[in-house]
Motif scaffolding. Sequence first.
Motif, PDB file in Angstrom:
ATOM      1  N   PHE A 191       8.010   6.817   4.997  1.00 19.14           N
ATOM      2  CA  PHE A 191       8.102   5.534   4.301  1.00 19.14           C
ATOM      3  C   PHE A 191       6.809   4.740   4.501  1.00 19.14           C
ATOM      4  O   PHE A 191       6.291   4.143   3.565  1.00 19.14           O
ATOM      5  CB  PHE A 191       9.315   4.744   4.805  1.00 19.14           C
ATOM      6  CG  PHE A 191       9.505   3.424   4.114  1.00 19.14           C
ATOM      7  CD1 PHE A 191      10.022   3.360   2.838  1.00 19.14           C
ATOM      8  CD2 PHE A 191       9.162   2.238   4.756  1.00 19.14           C
ATOM      9  CE1 PHE A 191      10.192   2.132   2.199  1.00 19.14           C
ATOM     10  CE2 PHE A 191       9.334   1.016   4.128  1.00 19.14           C
ATOM     11  CZ  PHE A 191       9.849   0.967   2.837  1.00 19.14           C
ATOM     12  N   ALA A 192       6.277   4.749   5.717  1.00 17.69           N
ATOM     13  CA  ALA A 192       5.033   4.029   6.005  1.00 17.69           C
ATOM     14  C   ALA A 192       3.886   4.569   5.153  1.00 17.69           C
ATOM     15  O   ALA A 192       3.069   3.807   4.627  1.00 17.69           O
ATOM     16  CB  ALA A 192       4.695   4.141   7.490  1.00 17.69           C
ATOM     17  N   GLU A 193       3.825   5.879   4.997  1.00 17.15           N
ATOM     18  CA  GLU A 193       2.781   6.506   4.180  1.00 17.15           C
ATOM     19  C   GLU A 193       2.948   6.116   2.709  1.00 17.15           C
ATOM     20  O   GLU A 193       1.972   5.768   2.035  1.00 17.15           O
ATOM     21  CB  GLU A 193       2.862   8.022   4.344  1.00 17.15           C
ATOM     22  CG  GLU A 193       1.732   8.770   3.683  1.00 17.15           C
ATOM     23  CD  GLU A 193       1.831  10.266   3.948  1.00 17.15           C
ATOM     24  OE1 GLU A 193       1.716  11.025   2.968  1.00 17.15           O
ATOM     25  OE2 GLU A 193       2.027  10.663   5.106  1.00 17.15           O
ATOM     26  N   ALA A 194       4.173   6.157   2.216  1.00 24.16           N
ATOM     27  CA  ALA A 194       4.438   5.766   0.826  1.00 24.16           C
ATOM     28  C   ALA A 194       4.147   4.285   0.618  1.00 24.16           C
ATOM     29  O   ALA A 194       3.642   3.881  -0.440  1.00 24.16           O
ATOM     30  CB  ALA A 194       5.891   6.090   0.460  1.00 24.16           C
ATOM     31  N   TRP A 195       4.455   3.463   1.620  1.00 23.08           N
ATOM     32  CA  TRP A 195       4.165   2.022   1.576  1.00 23.08           C
ATOM     33  C   TRP A 195       2.662   1.817   1.379  1.00 23.08           C
ATOM     34  O   TRP A 195       2.239   1.039   0.539  1.00 23.08           O
ATOM     35  CB  TRP A 195       4.644   1.396   2.871  1.00 23.08           C
ATOM     36  CG  TRP A 195       4.223  -0.011   3.153  1.00 23.08           C
ATOM     37  CD1 TRP A 195       2.964  -0.541   3.106  1.00 23.08           C
ATOM     38  CD2 TRP A 195       5.073  -1.074   3.559  1.00 23.08           C
ATOM     39  NE1 TRP A 195       2.980  -1.854   3.473  1.00 23.08           N
ATOM     40  CE2 TRP A 195       4.261  -2.201   3.750  1.00 23.08           C
ATOM     41  CE3 TRP A 195       6.433  -1.162   3.807  1.00 23.08           C
ATOM     42  CZ2 TRP A 195       4.782  -3.429   4.175  1.00 23.08           C
ATOM     43  CZ3 TRP A 195       6.940  -2.377   4.224  1.00 23.08           C
ATOM     44  CH2 TRP A 195       6.135  -3.501   4.397  1.00 23.08           C
TER      45      TRP A 195
END
Length: 142
Positions: free
Chosen positions: A58-62
Amino acid sequence: MAKPKRAVGIPTVKLWTADKRATFLAALAELANVAAAARLAGVPETSPYKLKLIDAKFAEAWEAAIDEGYNRLELLLLRRATYGEQADGEDAPTISTTLALGLLKARQTIARRGPPKLPVPMYGEELRTELRARLATLKNDG
């Protein structure tokens, strides 16, 4: 026996469905605004930050989404600088030029500093050893 209470505000898999994640990330890419994206996804405004800390994907997609949002903002400002605000078009976000410039400047400052250095969690014997070492240093300094 009473069920233990879940910590308040910690995101759960149930709260962050695949649809809510997709909605949040798409809105973040469009708006570059976490609070607005959270509202559109139907989650509390602080919840995405908490999920980002515990979910690496999720952090990477964010990061990809927020980069896209800021790229859009830069293009909007370039279009305004070249053709004036009347050239924004219907799909352009409603944002003042001053605010857009401020957001981009803040983003550049953060990018230059790099991501915050978070401490690596320690558990068990590793944690006890570290605490003993720190206490010994405090005793020697005092």
